[in-house]
Design a protein around this motif. Structure first.
Motif, PDB file in Angstrom:
ATOM      1  N   THR A  65     -10.100   8.959  -3.458  1.00 62.07           N
ATOM      2  CA  THR A  65     -11.087   9.379  -2.471  1.00 62.07           C
ATOM      3  C   THR A  65     -10.522   9.269  -1.056  1.00 62.07           C
ATOM      4  O   THR A  65      -9.529   8.563  -0.822  1.00 62.07           O
ATOM      5  N   PRO A  66     -11.154   9.935  -0.079  1.00 60.75           N
ATOM      6  CA  PRO A  66     -10.732   9.751   1.316  1.00 60.75           C
ATOM      7  C   PRO A  66     -10.788   8.289   1.746  1.00 60.75           C
ATOM      8  O   PRO A  66      -9.922   7.835   2.512  1.00 60.75           O
ATOM      9  N   ASP A  67     -11.779   7.540   1.266  1.00 63.73           N
ATOM     10  CA  ASP A  67     -11.876   6.128   1.639  1.00 63.73           C
ATOM     11  C   ASP A  67     -10.723   5.325   1.053  1.00 63.73           C
ATOM     12  O   ASP A  67     -10.205   4.403   1.693  1.00 63.73           O
ATOM     13  N   PHE A  68     -10.299   5.670  -0.161  1.00 68.10           N
ATOM     14  CA  PHE A  68      -9.155   5.002  -0.766  1.00 68.10           C
ATOM     15  C   PHE A  68      -7.894   5.262   0.059  1.00 68.10           C
ATOM     16  O   PHE A  68      -7.124   4.341   0.349  1.00 68.10           O
ATOM     17  N   ILE A  69      -7.689   6.518   0.440  1.00 66.88           N
ATOM     18  CA  ILE A  69      -6.516   6.850   1.251  1.00 66.88           C
ATOM     19  C   ILE A  69      -6.566   6.115   2.586  1.00 66.88           C
ATOM     20  O   ILE A  69      -5.559   5.573   3.055  1.00 66.88           O
ATOM     21  N   ALA A  70      -7.755   6.049   3.195  1.00 62.33           N
ATOM     22  CA  ALA A  70      -7.893   5.357   4.478  1.00 62.33           C
ATOM     23  C   ALA A  70      -7.594   3.874   4.340  1.00 62.33           C
ATOM     24  O   ALA A  70      -6.944   3.271   5.209  1.00 62.33           O
ATOM     25  N   ALA A  71      -8.051   3.271   3.240  1.00 59.60           N
ATOM     26  CA  ALA A  71      -7.784   1.846   3.016  1.00 59.60           C
ATOM     27  C   ALA A  71      -6.296   1.603   2.832  1.00 59.60           C
ATOM     28  O   ALA A  71      -5.727   0.658   3.393  1.00 59.60           O
ATOM     29  N   LEU A  72      -5.646   2.459   2.061  1.00 58.48           N
ATOM     30  CA  LEU A  72      -4.208   2.304   1.827  1.00 58.48           C
ATOM     31  C   LEU A  72      -3.431   2.497   3.128  1.00 58.48           C
ATOM     32  O   LEU A  72      -2.463   1.766   3.400  1.00 58.48           O
ATOM     33  N   ALA A  73      -3.866   3.446   3.935  1.00 61.05           N
ATOM     34  CA  ALA A  73      -3.174   3.729   5.186  1.00 61.05           C
ATOM     35  C   ALA A  73      -3.364   2.613   6.205  1.00 61.05           C
ATOM     36  O   ALA A  73      -2.473   2.349   7.024  1.00 61.05           O
ATOM     37  N   GLY A  74      -4.503   1.944   6.169  1.00 57.06           N
ATOM     38  CA  GLY A  74      -4.831   0.959   7.198  1.00 57.06           C
ATOM     39  C   GLY A  74      -4.414  -0.461   6.902  1.00 57.06           C
ATOM     40  O   GLY A  74      -4.576  -1.349   7.742  1.00 57.06           O
ATOM     41  N   GLY A  75      -3.856  -0.698   5.737  1.00 58.70           N
ATOM     42  CA  GLY A  75      -3.531  -2.060   5.352  1.00 58.70           C
ATOM     43  C   GLY A  75      -2.264  -2.580   5.998  1.00 58.70           C
ATOM     44  O   GLY A  75      -1.289  -1.850   6.169  1.00 58.70           O
ATOM     45  N   ARG A  76      -2.267  -3.862   6.319  1.00 60.58           N
ATOM     46  CA  ARG A  76      -1.061  -4.507   6.848  1.00 60.58           C
ATOM     47  C   ARG A  76      -0.110  -4.890   5.736  1.00 60.58           C
ATOM     48  O   ARG A  76       1.110  -4.898   5.914  1.00 60.58           O
ATOM     49  N   ARG A  77      -0.680  -5.251   4.598  1.00 60.61           N
ATOM     50  CA  ARG A  77       0.137  -5.737   3.483  1.00 60.61           C
ATOM     51  C   ARG A  77       0.216  -4.739   2.328  1.00 60.61           C
ATOM     52  O   ARG A  77       0.868  -5.007   1.327  1.00 60.61           O
ATOM     53  N   LEU A  78      -0.465  -3.620   2.437  1.00 53.15           N
ATOM     54  CA  LEU A  78      -0.489  -2.629   1.361  1.00 53.15           C
ATOM     55  C   LEU A  78       0.785  -1.780   1.437  1.00 53.15           C
ATOM     56  O   LEU A  78       1.076  -1.164   2.462  1.00 53.15           O
ATOM     57  N   ALA A  79       1.528  -1.789   0.340  1.00 55.98           N
ATOM     58  CA  ALA A  79       2.803  -1.065   0.317  1.00 55.98           C
ATOM     59  C   ALA A  79       2.577   0.428   0.482  1.00 55.98           C
ATOM     60  O   ALA A  79       1.612   0.999  -0.044  1.00 55.98           O
ATOM     61  N   ARG A  80       3.481   1.058   1.192  1.00 55.24           N
ATOM     62  CA  ARG A  80       3.450   2.517   1.320  1.00 55.24           C
ATOM     63  C   ARG A  80       4.032   3.104   0.030  1.00 55.24           C
ATOM     64  O   ARG A  80       5.176   3.566  -0.024  1.00 55.24           O
ATOM     65  N   TYR A  81       3.204   3.081  -0.971  1.00 56.58           N
ATOM     66  CA  TYR A  81       3.647   3.429  -2.331  1.00 56.58           C
ATOM     67  C   TYR A  81       2.411   3.771  -3.137  1.00 56.58           C
ATOM     68  O   TYR A  81       1.358   3.136  -2.992  1.00 56.58           O
ATOM     69  N   LEU A  82       2.526   4.773  -3.989  1.00 55.80           N
ATOM     70  CA  LEU A  82       1.438   5.068  -4.920  1.00 55.80           C
ATOM     71  C   LEU A  82       2.016   5.712  -6.167  1.00 55.80           C
ATOM     72  O   LEU A  82       2.820   6.638  -6.088  1.00 55.80           O
ATOM     73  N   ASP A  83       1.593   5.191  -7.312  1.00 56.41           N
ATOM     74  CA  ASP A  83       1.950   5.750  -8.614  1.00 56.41           C
ATOM     75  C   ASP A  83       0.735   6.493  -9.131  1.00 56.41           C
ATOM     76  O   ASP A  83      -0.327   5.884  -9.342  1.00 56.41           O
ATOM     77  N   LEU A  84       0.846   7.809  -9.292  1.00 56.83           N
ATOM     78  CA  LEU A  84      -0.302   8.600  -9.744  1.00 56.83           C
ATOM     79  C   LEU A  84       0.143   9.554 -10.850  1.00 56.83           C
ATOM     80  O   LEU A  84       0.690  10.625 -10.595  1.00 56.83           O
ATOM     81  N   PRO A  85      -0.050   9.169 -12.107  1.00 60.72           N
ATOM     82  CA  PRO A  85       0.385  10.003 -13.229  1.00 60.72           C
ATOM     83  C   PRO A  85      -0.378  11.329 -13.250  1.00 60.72           C
ATOM     84  O   PRO A  85      -1.602  11.345 -13.397  1.00 60.72           O
ATOM     85  N   LEU A  86       0.338  12.444 -13.115  1.00 59.97           N
ATOM     86  CA  LEU A  86      -0.290  13.771 -13.064  1.00 59.97           C
ATOM     87  C   LEU A  86      -0.263  14.486 -14.410  1.00 59.97           C
ATOM     88  O   LEU A  86      -1.065  15.384 -14.647  1.00 59.97           O
TER      89      LEU A  86
END
Length: 449
Positions: free
Chosen positions: A241-262
């Motif tokens: 969701t947009p909120d999930f992306i915003a949370a991931l983008a705004g985190g200090r400790r959240l790795a700039r990484y995402l595993d999304l099996p397509l």
């Protein structure tokens, strides 16, 4: 003291179950040994995800059974997904097994390992409903600086190729408070990298029906002192969701990484897989992620040889991989799983064609990955040191923020100004780029202590 050796097979989600079993055994006074040949009791935690995993599980069980004849082993316990899915078959076909431990019996493992004469253990025959908590005993099998944390169990999706819901059960999410408490405990013990896992991490919280979301969890975990990288694995693309992306983008400790099996990029095949979407929708999602989180590392997995896959549809997937520019890709050849919706479809892609397509797909991705890595040459990045490189004691190995443990390659370190220990971070100048690994010189380290 009774010595127990545990062999854990399969995915990190299964590994967490093994860690809870190890913690339970240790708390009940058993002695743990990493060498099954030195064990009085051997536990094999099995995987039954696909046919190769089942073969590995059976081979391992039979190998451990031999130690009842040639070693000190007096009891063989088999646990995990294969027990949940094939309890009666295992009991009938492999008489060397002394106890079967299903997914609901994880914290009953000490009962199954007891050596008292005549002691019997009966596995739960109920549908899977167990969910570990922050109160569950747990002994990490990973290096202490890096840990997995299972945020939910089970799955509510009906993907045509997947049997996991039939034995892992429906989705069961842990409360945010439970996860934050476990994260604090891990951080207090020295964990700096926390890898979030579930069958679908982005669907987290929907079953609780109280407003809990994956985005809310990320924001809560981002407040846990001591953690450096919080990495999200197994994100279902249609649930981002947009909120999930915003949370991931705004985190200090959240790795700039995402595993999304397509799984694929062809619309007709994705519909047959019960996944939905198409390559264009996937590309739009990737662009939203990259716009919100510059330099995010993206990983995915695909299935080749799904029933009905034509050469044209496969080429659509290859072209998508070139356009999507993933940092990492994994690929599986389709295997028919009993009880899944796909069993109604003819498995009509020959095995040799599946393997050939997988090789072609990975060759295309290798070119993409090397180009992605070349962008890093000359830059300086943070690297988590893991210890001596497996090929030379003169080199160190570590991982960047964009490399998950076990699956994403490594950074080979040279020219360290002092001895570096596993779990430390180093500043590394990248000098060489390869499809899977990077090579760089250590140019800075934090002060000791």
């Amino acid at each position: 003291m009774i010595k127990v050796g545990l062999v854990s097979l399969g995915c990190p989600k299964n590994l967490v179950d093994s860690e809870v079993m190890l913690g339970t055994l240790e708390g009940k006074g058993f002695t743990l040994t990493p060498d099954p040949a030195d064990a009085d009791v051997i536990v094999v935690n099995t995987c039954t995800f696909i046919e190769p995993a089942r073969r590995e599980s059976i081979d391992t069980i039979l190998e451990m059974a031999e130690l009842k004849k040639t070693g000190r082993c007096r009891r063989l316990v088999v646990a995990g997904c294969m027990v949940q899915a094939h309890h009666d078959t295992l009991k009938k076909e492999i008489p060397e097994i002394d106890a079967l431990v299903g997914l609901n019996d994880v914290e009953r493992i000490a009962e199954a390992c007891a050596l008292e004469a005549g002691r019997k253990f009966e596995a739960s025959q109920e549908a899977a409903h167990y969910l570990y908590s922050e109160r569950s005993p747990r002994r990490l099998a990973t290096p202490g600086y890096s840990a997995y944390m299972k945020i939910s169990e089970g799955c509510d999706h009906t993907c045509a190729f997947c049997a996991i819901p039939s034995f892992r059960g429906t989705q069961r999410s842990r409360p945010i408070a439970s996860l934050v408490e476990e994260a604090r405990r891990l951080a207090g013990g020295g964990t700096v990298e926390l890898n979030l896992i579930a069958q679908d991490t982005t669907d987290y919280g929907t079953d609780l029906q109280d407003g809990t979301t994956a985005a809310g969890l990320l924001r809560a975990l981002d407040e846990v002192d001591g953690l450096r990288w919080i990495r999200v694995l197994y994100a279902y693309p249609n649930r981002i969701t947009p909120d999930f992306i915003a949370a991931l983008a705004g985190g200090r400790r959240l790795a700039r990484y995402l595993d999304l099996p397509l799984q694929h990029a062809d619309a007709a095949l994705l519909k047959a897989m019960r996944r939905g979407g198409d390559g264009d929708a996937h590309l739009r999602l990737l662009e939203r992620l990259r716009q919100a989180i510059p330099e995010i590392a993206l990983r995915t997995t695909f299935i080749v040889g799904f029933p009905g896959e034509t050469e044209t549809q496969f080429r659509t997937l290859v072209e998508f991989v070139r356009a999507a520019r993933f940092d990492r890709v994994g690929a599986f050849t389709y295997s028919e799983e009993k009880g899944t919706h796909a069993t109604a479809l003819a498995d009509d892609v020959p095995a040799e064609v599946k393997e050939e397509r997988r090789a072609r797909l990975m060759e295309a991705q290798s070119e993409v990955a090397e180009a992605r890595h070349r962008r890093l040459v000359g830059t300086t990045i943070d690297v988590l040191v893991e210890g001596p490189h497996e090929e030379s004691d003169l080199l160190l190995s570590g991982r960047s923020e964009g490399q998950a443990p076990e699956i994403d390659g490594s950074v080979i370190l040279t020219d360290a100004p002092r001895v570096l220990f596993p779990g430390e971070f180093a500043r590394v100048r990248i000098d060489e780029a390869h499809p899977h690994d990077l090579v760089g010189a250590v140019v800075g380290v934090p002060p000791r202590g």
